[in-house]
Write a protein that holds these residues in place. Structure first.
Motif, PDB file in Angstrom:
ATOM      1  N   TRP A  56       1.055  12.428   6.703  1.00 52.97           N
ATOM      2  CA  TRP A  56       2.578  12.901   7.193  1.00 52.97           C
ATOM      3  C   TRP A  56       2.948  11.259   7.706  1.00 52.97           C
ATOM      4  CZ3 TRP A  56       4.606  15.877  11.816  1.00 52.97           C
ATOM      5  CH2 TRP A  56       5.809  15.819  12.140  1.00 52.97           C
ATOM      6  N   LEU A  57       2.000  10.691   8.333  1.00 51.94           N
ATOM      7  CA  LEU A  57       2.189   9.325   8.821  1.00 51.94           C
ATOM      8  C   LEU A  57       2.332   8.282   7.745  1.00 51.94           C
ATOM      9  CD1 LEU A  57       2.038   7.375  11.509  1.00 51.94           C
ATOM     10  CD2 LEU A  57      -0.296   6.873  10.745  1.00 51.94           C
ATOM     11  N   SER A  58       1.811   8.566   6.539  1.00 55.69           N
ATOM     12  CA  SER A  58       1.804   7.535   5.368  1.00 55.69           C
ATOM     13  C   SER A  58       3.298   7.563   4.652  1.00 55.69           C
ATOM     14  CB  SER A  58       0.960   8.233   4.372  1.00 55.69           C
ATOM     15  OG  SER A  58       1.294   9.229   3.494  1.00 55.69           O
ATOM     16  N   GLN A  59       4.059   8.868   4.961  1.00 53.51           N
ATOM     17  CA  GLN A  59       5.142   8.752   4.619  1.00 53.51           C
ATOM     18  C   GLN A  59       6.121   7.903   5.360  1.00 53.51           C
ATOM     19  OE1 GLN A  59       6.225  10.508   1.624  1.00 53.51           O
ATOM     20  NE2 GLN A  59       3.728  10.882   1.756  1.00 53.51           N
ATOM     21  N   GLY A  60       5.885   7.607   6.582  1.00 52.48           N
ATOM     22  CA  GLY A  60       6.794   6.624   7.364  1.00 52.48           C
ATOM     23  C   GLY A  60       6.490   5.273   6.783  1.00 52.48           C
ATOM     24  N   VAL A  61       5.225   4.961   6.335  1.00 53.36           N
ATOM     25  CA  VAL A  61       4.906   3.687   5.884  1.00 53.36           C
ATOM     26  C   VAL A  61       5.526   3.409   4.725  1.00 53.36           C
ATOM     27  CG1 VAL A  61       3.009   2.337   4.723  1.00 53.36           C
ATOM     28  CG2 VAL A  61       2.610   3.749   6.792  1.00 53.36           C
ATOM     29  N   VAL A  62       5.547   4.524   3.481  1.00 51.98           N
ATOM     30  CA  VAL A  62       6.322   4.380   2.390  1.00 51.98           C
ATOM     31  C   VAL A  62       7.836   4.290   2.287  1.00 51.98           C
ATOM     32  CG1 VAL A  62       6.509   6.779   1.513  1.00 51.98           C
ATOM     33  CG2 VAL A  62       6.184   4.918   0.004  1.00 51.98           C
ATOM     34  N   ALA A  63       8.219   4.969   3.508  1.00 53.73           N
ATOM     35  CA  ALA A  63       9.729   4.833   3.793  1.00 53.73           C
ATOM     36  C   ALA A  63      10.387   3.813   3.766  1.00 53.73           C
ATOM     37  CB  ALA A  63       9.926   5.568   5.259  1.00 53.73           C
ATOM     38  N   LEU A  64       9.823   2.612   4.047  1.00 52.34           N
ATOM     39  CA  LEU A  64      10.305   1.177   4.200  1.00 52.34           C
ATOM     40  C   LEU A  64      10.894   0.939   2.807  1.00 52.34           C
ATOM     41  CD1 LEU A  64       9.117  -2.018   6.017  1.00 52.34           C
ATOM     42  CD2 LEU A  64      10.051  -2.180   3.807  1.00 52.34           C
ATOM     43  N   ALA A  65      10.061   0.845   1.867  1.00 45.63           N
ATOM     44  CA  ALA A  65      10.292   0.526   0.374  1.00 45.63           C
ATOM     45  C   ALA A  65      10.866   1.630  -0.142  1.00 45.63           C
ATOM     46  CB  ALA A  65       8.819   0.442  -0.079  1.00 45.63           C
ATOM     47  N   LYS A  66      10.807   2.966   0.028  1.00 44.84           N
ATOM     48  CA  LYS A  66      11.819   3.952  -0.714  1.00 44.84           C
ATOM     49  C   LYS A  66      13.073   3.700  -0.015  1.00 44.84           C
ATOM     50  CE  LYS A  66      12.798   8.889  -0.753  1.00 44.84           C
ATOM     51  NZ  LYS A  66      12.306  10.394  -0.223  1.00 44.84           N
ATOM     52  N   MET A  67      13.385   3.780   1.138  1.00 47.88           N
ATOM     53  CA  MET A  67      14.794   3.689   1.637  1.00 47.88           C
ATOM     54  C   MET A  67      15.516   2.499   1.406  1.00 47.88           C
ATOM     55  SD  MET A  67      17.073   5.372   3.145  1.00 47.88           S
ATOM     56  CE  MET A  67      16.240   6.801   3.933  1.00 47.88           C
ATOM     57  N   GLY A  68      14.999   1.388   1.453  1.00 54.04           N
ATOM     58  CA  GLY A  68      15.256  -0.071   1.079  1.00 54.04           C
ATOM     59  C   GLY A  68      15.721   0.120  -0.316  1.00 54.04           C
ATOM     60  N   GLY A  69      14.877   0.388  -0.983  1.00 50.90           N
ATOM     61  CA  GLY A  69      15.250   0.340  -2.464  1.00 50.90           C
ATOM     62  C   GLY A  69      16.301   1.273  -2.988  1.00 50.90           C
ATOM     63  N   GLN A  70      16.310   2.735  -2.361  1.00 54.99           N
ATOM     64  CA  GLN A  70      17.258   3.661  -2.672  1.00 54.99           C
ATOM     65  C   GLN A  70      18.482   3.149  -2.341  1.00 54.99           C
ATOM     66  OE1 GLN A  70      15.895   7.790  -1.647  1.00 54.99           O
ATOM     67  NE2 GLN A  70      18.213   8.387  -1.945  1.00 54.99           N
ATOM     68  N   VAL A  71      18.654   2.837  -1.297  1.00 57.02           N
ATOM     69  CA  VAL A  71      20.071   2.292  -0.791  1.00 57.02           C
ATOM     70  C   VAL A  71      20.459   1.146  -1.551  1.00 57.02           C
ATOM     71  CG1 VAL A  71      21.328   1.601   1.300  1.00 57.02           C
ATOM     72  CG2 VAL A  71      19.817   3.426   1.592  1.00 57.02           C
ATOM     73  N   LYS A  72      19.628   0.268  -1.583  1.00 58.44           N
ATOM     74  CA  LYS A  72      20.339  -1.079  -2.486  1.00 58.44           C
ATOM     75  C   LYS A  72      20.358  -0.840  -3.767  1.00 58.44           C
ATOM     76  CE  LYS A  72      21.616  -3.741  -1.147  1.00 58.44           C
ATOM     77  NZ  LYS A  72      22.981  -4.147  -0.516  1.00 58.44           N
ATOM     78  N   VAL A  73      19.692   0.094  -4.559  1.00 61.35           N
ATOM     79  CA  VAL A  73      19.986   0.406  -6.112  1.00 61.35           C
ATOM     80  C   VAL A  73      21.109   1.072  -6.188  1.00 61.35           C
ATOM     81  CG1 VAL A  73      19.001   2.119  -7.903  1.00 61.35           C
ATOM     82  CG2 VAL A  73      17.587   0.397  -6.656  1.00 61.35           C
ATOM     83  N   ALA A  74      21.347   2.384  -5.148  1.00 66.44           N
ATOM     84  CA  ALA A  74      22.673   2.937  -5.000  1.00 66.44           C
ATOM     85  C   ALA A  74      24.080   2.115  -4.847  1.00 66.44           C
ATOM     86  CB  ALA A  74      22.798   3.959  -4.091  1.00 66.44           C
ATOM     87  N   HIS A  75      23.799   0.860  -3.917  1.00 67.91           N
ATOM     88  CA  HIS A  75      24.757   0.052  -3.669  1.00 67.91           C
ATOM     89  C   HIS A  75      25.217  -0.724  -4.964  1.00 67.91           C
ATOM     90  CE1 HIS A  75      24.612   0.029   1.182  1.00 67.91           C
ATOM     91  NE2 HIS A  75      25.045   1.038   0.595  1.00 67.91           N
ATOM     92  N   SER A  76      24.289  -1.013  -5.497  1.00 66.37           N
ATOM     93  CA  SER A  76      24.191  -2.285  -6.760  1.00 66.37           C
ATOM     94  C   SER A  76      24.906  -1.501  -7.993  1.00 66.37           C
ATOM     95  CB  SER A  76      22.879  -2.531  -7.071  1.00 66.37           C
ATOM     96  OG  SER A  76      22.430  -3.422  -6.096  1.00 66.37           O
TER      97      SER A  76
END
Length: 454
Positions: A60-80
């Motif tokens: 579960w803790l690992s999901q916090g680690v990957v959230a940086l890449a996932k959230m940053g990537g998802q939001v900016k891909v959507a914006h782009s």
């Protein structure tokens, strides 16, 4: 027929639910992974459940680690994509994957070589439980790369309007997990009895298969992935933007999980069986929050694309539509947990002296389900606007309050139930606050077509 949904035009409810339903179904499939493990491990006994429960805190803790890449990537891909720049979206996608691989390797090294002190943190008393927890941790987190890649690719596909591919991939993984669990846990044919280790191997194998399915599918994409070069050197500005957006979400997840780990240590003070109750109860409850989290991913992409396209009216209407759906879902989940706790918990734990503890967990947490659904949906919506820091501040402050609240309430006649009430009270407060915050933030959006002031 295209798997991608046009989020910028057409009927809002149709577009949003068309994207959300496969994501919610995917979330339920992912929940089924854990519930399948719990159902089979529960037959081994509550000590095995306690071992898996302690080790799973780190997955579960690992999901916090990957959230940086996932959230940053998802939001900016959507914006782009919303602003008509697919080449830019591809660079953000490549950068997110590169970060995810790096994070996975580091996290795996830490958990494999530090398994003893990491499990020792929970203060478990039984030597066999401690050993099994370390084994489960080394296998699931040592091979966390597949989980990280699945999370990031899911986020990118969702930002593209494709929620069906993650659903199909996860169904395939679930089927494999359901087949492997009894085979590896209890030993069938040439396979030896592996117990807790078997559950871990089954889960990792299923995750690997999901990754393979994703890689096969994305090779055919002609919107983003055909432009992605995984080994390309991405400009630092892209990483800075993704970190700025993803870091608050990652910190929020890490702190949230860390707080839960501290509370698990409190729970262990009531005996190893209490840890098993928390593990099983949280997995049952995850049917509610993982589905809401899936819907939050849909509203994140919907709002992200419409915000990027300066369609602010659709942003507001999309959020209210999402909240309406999640309000109903939350009430339904509350009714199920409060109305049928014995029947549900009895499917996973079979010791008669432990079942009453599980019933209390489900009833108390049942009162918070609707508020939790509102919270998670609103986090997705605010993140789609790039307001991840605001989400983190609210979540961190009121989730942290669970620790002193649990200490106070558990010292009263409520005892162990006091810890469960600390969860519920904080979820109610967060749900109300997040709803108010979105109304305030969205009220500052300009007319369609104008540049937002943030």
């Amino acid at each position: 027929m295209s798997k991608k949904i046009d989020l910028l035009h057409g009927h809002i409810f149709t577009s949003l639910t068309g994207l959300a339903l496969p994501i919610m179904a995917t979330a339920l499939v992912q929940t089924a992974y854990s519930l399948t493990d719990m159902a089979w491990i529960g037959l081994v006994g509550s000590p095995a459940v306690a071992a898996v429960g302690a080790a799973s805190m780190y997955t579960w803790l690992s999901q916090g680690v990957v959230a940086l890449a996932k959230m940053g990537g998802q939001v900016k891909v959507a914006h782009s994509l919303g602003s008509g720049r697919p080449e830019e979206a591809a660079k953000y996608a490549a950068g997110a994957i590169q970060m995810g691989v790096l994070f996975a390797l580091v996290f795996a090294a830490v958990t494999v070589f530090g398994a003893r002190p990491l499990i020792g943190f929970f203060g478990l008393s039984d030597g066999a439980i401690i050993h099994n927890a370390q084994v489960y941790l080394k296998i699931t987190c040592g091979l966390i790369l597949f989980s990280f890649l699945n999370a990031i690719i899911t986020g990118i596909l969702t930002a593209m309007g494709d929620s069906k591919t993650p659903f199909i991939a996860n169904v395939i993984g679930l089927i494999m997990n359901m087949i492997l669990d009894p085979v590896l846990i209890f030993g069938v044919g040439p396979f030896p009895v592996m117990g807790v280790a078997g559950a871990a191997v089954a889960t990792v194998t299923a995750q690997m298969i999901v990754t393979i399915v994703f890689l096969v599918v994305v090779k055919k994409d002609r919107l983003v992935f055909d432009k992605v070069r995984f080994l390309e050197r991405i400009p630092k500005d892209y990483f800075r933007v993704m970190v700025r957006i993803g870091l608050p979400a990652a910190v929020q997840n890490l702190i949230y999980t860390s707080i839960s780990m501290v509370l698990t240590r409190f729970v262990a003070g009531f005996g190893d069986a209490a840890v098993a109750v928390q593990r099983v109860g949280s997995q049952i409850e995850s049917i509610s929050w993982m589905t809401a989290d899936g819907f939050a991913a849909a509203i994140n992409s919907f709002i992200g694309q419409n915000y990027g396209g300066r369609r602010y009216r659709r942003v507001k209407k999309g959020y209210m539509t999402a909240i309406g759906v999640m309000f109903v879902w939350g009430l339904f989940c509350s009714g199920v947990l409060i109305g049928f706790p014995r029947q549900i918990f009895g499917l996973f734990i079979h010791e008669a002296d432990i079942i009453p503890m599980g019933i209390s967990y489900l009833v108390v947490l049942g009162f918070s389900q609707m508020f939790m659904c509102v919270e998670l949906t609103t986090v997705g919506a605010l993140s789609g606007l790039g307001k991840t820091l605001l989400c983190s501040v609210i979540s961190v402050v009121f989730t942290s309050a669970r620790i002193p609240l649990a200490m106070i309430l558990s010292s009263t006649p409520l005892a162990l139930d006091g810890i469960w009430w600390a969860f519920t009270i904080s979820s109610v407060i967060k749900g109300i606050l997040f709803f108010i915050c979105f109304l305030y933030v969205s009220g500052k959006l300009p007319e369609d077509g104008a540049q937002a002031s943030w």
